[in-house]
Design an enzyme around this catalytic site. Structure first.
Site: not given
Ligand code: NAD
Length: 498
Positions: A148, A172, A175, A225, A280, A382
């Site tokens: 997000f 994808k 959401e 994450s 991040c 984090e």
């Molecule tokens: P998230 O892991 O909750 O979601 C990321 C994606 O995974 C979304 O599209 C979501 O729909 C999907 N998802 C969520 N739960 C899932 C599951 N159980 N099974 C399969 N898919 C699932 O992350 P977020 O809260 O949207 O974003 C924040 C996180 O992203 C933080 O941890 C941040 O550090 C990380 N991030 C990392 C980078 C990087 O380049 N390393 C960059 C930006 C954000």
């Protein structure tokens, strides 16, 4: 209420079935519903991708690049509208939303040079009448799953390079803020991209699992994450796909005794609290070296934190806006309480912050902890909010060791006037991206982005030439054009060029 649909085959397609809520975090209200798609929805996108991809791969790279040039111009023309939508769903302030879009556009600019980046290698005369050359070919249908916190930049990191390389791309997005990704896909169509080459499917785990299990998706790029990144990497690679999966972070800012503290405080407040800490590459941990550095830094930080202005995402004077939703705010507040319970010193408490006239918004004030210890859970995990932790280090060795031993290894920064110390630090620290007097060292588009340890699963980074490698496969051709004078060679031994 507004519905946010999939973008499949160049048109809006209703998801039907389950829906998720999309908030306006500044108001704390639901503003739209997004369809949470199924394997059947993905199947429609796969059919459109299968129909379109061969012709796109056969389109010469210069023509593919022209679509990227057109797209860049269209995004620039629509910057105000895109930034407004982005900030209304994410909560980041407008100027920051424009930065999100701009950093993505820089990868589109890189992709405009794809004819050059795709050139292979050639050796003429590797043997008698023999030349060897290699070419990079697209993988076919590929996918990206995005978080997000950068709803424009991260999709563009992925689809910019993947599509320029000749692939069909299925996105994808998160959401929680899905509208900008759809607008970007519409603009790509307007730029001349054939239908079916960039498609957006919405959803949660059900859609992600359908992507992971689809036999015709050849590669997946994930950002989110760490636990989910690890899951995506394991299941995707077990299914024979190429996967890169980037995870969470806990970036440290090392402050050496000779650093310019006014500059550090300015950089640190932006990097720790900007975008409400939901980056991040934020700097949520500061490591002053030596007690005097720590005391001086803390003294200068306090007025800078007090001067921070928190506002609705459209407030042009706000330094940062709300966090993405109420659940995330609660999670951050739980971490603040945990820090208190663990014995860290809570110097500034951002809990209970309320913005007059916007009491339902998901705001949280800046928070500062001092005397945080490496054994504390709030240090190890984090938080992803506007929370800055001071971890005091005795000397340079401890300052190198702390980020090196942390489970995350995304970014790190060192602030110093000593070139030798900076050089030593950059060479030795066990982290993927290093800033020297640069607080948020996100590499430019023609270099590559990627963290280490639990911040990145897989071997190939995002964008730059690593991106081209990720989204293509190499074919190597050995050709012989004999002149007819060849005598009988022994065809039963392995050919050598000796
Ligand atoms: P998230 O892991 O909750 O979601 C990321 C994606 O995974 C979304 O599209 C979501 O729909 C999907 N998802 C969520 N739960 C899932 C599951 N159980 N099974 C399969 N898919 C699932 O992350 P977020 O809260 O949207 O974003 C924040 C996180 O992203 C933080 O941890 C941040 O550090 C990380 N991030 C990392 C980078 C990087 O380049 N390393 C960059 C930006 C954000």
């Amino acid at each position: 209420m507004r519905n946010i649909d999939h973008f499949i085959g160049g048109s809006a397609v209703s998801a039907g079935g389950r829906h998720g809520e999309v908030f306006d975090p500044s108001k704390g209200e639901v503003q739209a519903r997004v369809g949470l798609g199924s394997a059947a929805d993905l199947g429609k996108a796969m059919d459109a991708a299968r129909a379109a991809q061969p012709a796109w791969a056969a389109t010469n790279p210069q023509r593919r690049a022209r679509v990227m040039f057109n797209f860049k111009a269209l995004v620039e023309q629509n910057m105000e509208e895109l930034a407004l939508i982005l900030s209304s769903e994410h909560g980041k302030v407008i100027a920051d939303a424009k930065g999100d879009i701009q950093r993505g556009l820089e990868v589109i600019e890189f992709s405009c040079g794809i004819p050059h980046a795709l050139k292979g290698e050639c050796t003429q005369g590797a043997g008698p009448g023999i030349d060897v050359y290699s070419m990079r070919q697209p993988l076919g249908i590929v996918a990206g799953i995005t978080p997000f916190n950068f709803p424009a930049m991260i999709p563009m990191w992925m689809f910019g390079v993947a599509i320029a390389c000749g692939n069909a791309f299925i996105l994808k997005p998160s959401e929680r803020d899905p509208s900008v990704p759809v607008r970007l896909a519409e603009l790509m169509k307007e730029a001349g991209l054939p239908d079916g080459i960039l498609q957006v499917v919405h959803g949660d785990k059900e859609m992600v699992d359908a992507i992971l299990d689809d036999d015709d998706i050849r590669a997946i790029s994930f950002v989110g994450s760490s636990d989910i990144a690890q899951y995506i990497y394991s299941r995707g690679t077990a299914n024979g796909k190429r996967v890169q999966a980037f995870g969470g972070a806990k970036n440290h800012g090392i402050v050496m005794p000779d650093a310019d503290l006014d500059m550090v405080v300015n950089d640190l407040t932006g990097a720790a609290f900007g975008s409400a800490g939901e980056r991040c590459m934020a700097l949520p941990v500061v490591v002053p070296v030596g007690e005097k550095t720590a005391n001086d830094l803390r003294e200068k930080l306090l007025p800078a934190i007090a001067a921070l202005r928190i506002g609705v995402s459209t407030d042009p004077d706000a330094h940062y806006g709300p966090v993405v939703n109420a659940a995330h705010r609660q999670r951050i507040e739980n971490y603040i309480q945990m820090g208190v319970d663990e014995g860290a010193e809570l110097v500034v408490d951002g809990r209970g912050f309320s913005l007059q006239g916007h009491e339902k918004g998901f705001f949280i004030g800046p928070t500062l902890f001092d005397h945080v210890k490496p054994a504390m859970q709030t240090y190890q995990e984090e938080i992803f909010g506007p929370v800055l932790q001071i971890v005091r280090a005795d000397g340079f060795e401890e300052a190198v060791r702390l980020p090196s031993e942390h489970q995350y290894g995304n970014g790190v920064a060192i602030f110093t006037r000593n070139g030798h110390a900076a050089r030593e630090f950059a060479a030795r620290v066990n982290v993927g991206m290093v800033g020297i007097n640069v607080p948020i060292p996100v590499p430019v588009a023609y270099h590559t982005f990627g963290g280490w340890k639990r911040s990145g699963f897989g071997d190939i980074n995002q964008h730059g030439m690593e991106g081209v490698r990720f989204w293509t496969k190499t074919k190597t051709i050995t050709q012989r054009w004999p002149d007819g004078s060849a005598t009988g060679e022994n065809a039963f031994i392995i050919p050598t060029m000796g």
